[in-house]
Scaffold this active site. Structure first.
Site: not given
Ligand code: DQA
Length: 150
Positions: A92, A105, A18, A85
């Site tokens: 929660d 991330h 991906r 996001h």
């Molecule tokens: C992510 C960043 C997110 O915005 C995105 O939707 C992902 C991967 C990252 O690991 O950089 O799925 O969490």
């Protein structure tokens, strides 16, 4: 034995194929291996999971709260993917259960689209690791160790 839980949200099962220019070429299996090595260093059992379903993440966080309370779980390394996001439910669950979460991330979300700049997880996370690629996961385990053993 103490367990550490690593949770992955939607589309992270596709890691390796991906958008490799954004997420790299390592697969989720590779990530699990790197986490397993660090968990072994700390004598922790690793529980590594991925789901594309928001409610399943909520269930897992609720279970994690129980396990953390009973002392079986050190905490959670969480890459919630896009639910980061959007998911008030996930935030929660974390705050409601007082779960020790390190938000991870792979990409630097702050260099990307504006909708990725806000995280519902960050205000309820114990720590945040962003933008260092998949190395963020084993660093997340080290962060849990630093927070609980330091
Ligand atoms: C992510 C960043 C997110 O915005 C995105 O939707 C992902 C991967 C990252 O690991 O950089 O799925 O969490």
């Amino acid at each position: 034995m103490t367990t550490v839980l690593v949770l992955n949200g939607p589309n992270l099962n596709l890691l390796g194929t991906r958008e490799p220019e954004t997420y790299g070429t390592a697969t989720l299996d590779d990530v699990e291996k790197s986490c397993r090595a660090v968990a072994a260093e700390f004598d922790w059992d690793l529980d590594f999971r991925q789901t594309n379903f928001e409610g399943e993440l909520v269930d897992w966080i609720q279970e994690a709260a129980e396990e953390q309370r009973s002392g079986e779980l050190v905490g959670v390394v969480l890459n919630a993917g896009a639910y980061t996001h959007t998911s008030i439910a996930l935030a929660d669950a974390i705050s409601g259960g007082d779960v020790r979460v390190i938000e991870v991330h792979i990409s630097n979300v702050h260099q990307r689209e504006a909708f990725r700049h806000h995280s519902y997880i960050s205000p309820v996370a114990a720590g945040i690791i962003i933008g260092v690629g998949v190395a963020g996961y084993p660093l997340g385990l080290r962060a849990l160790h630093a927070l609980t053993d330091g």
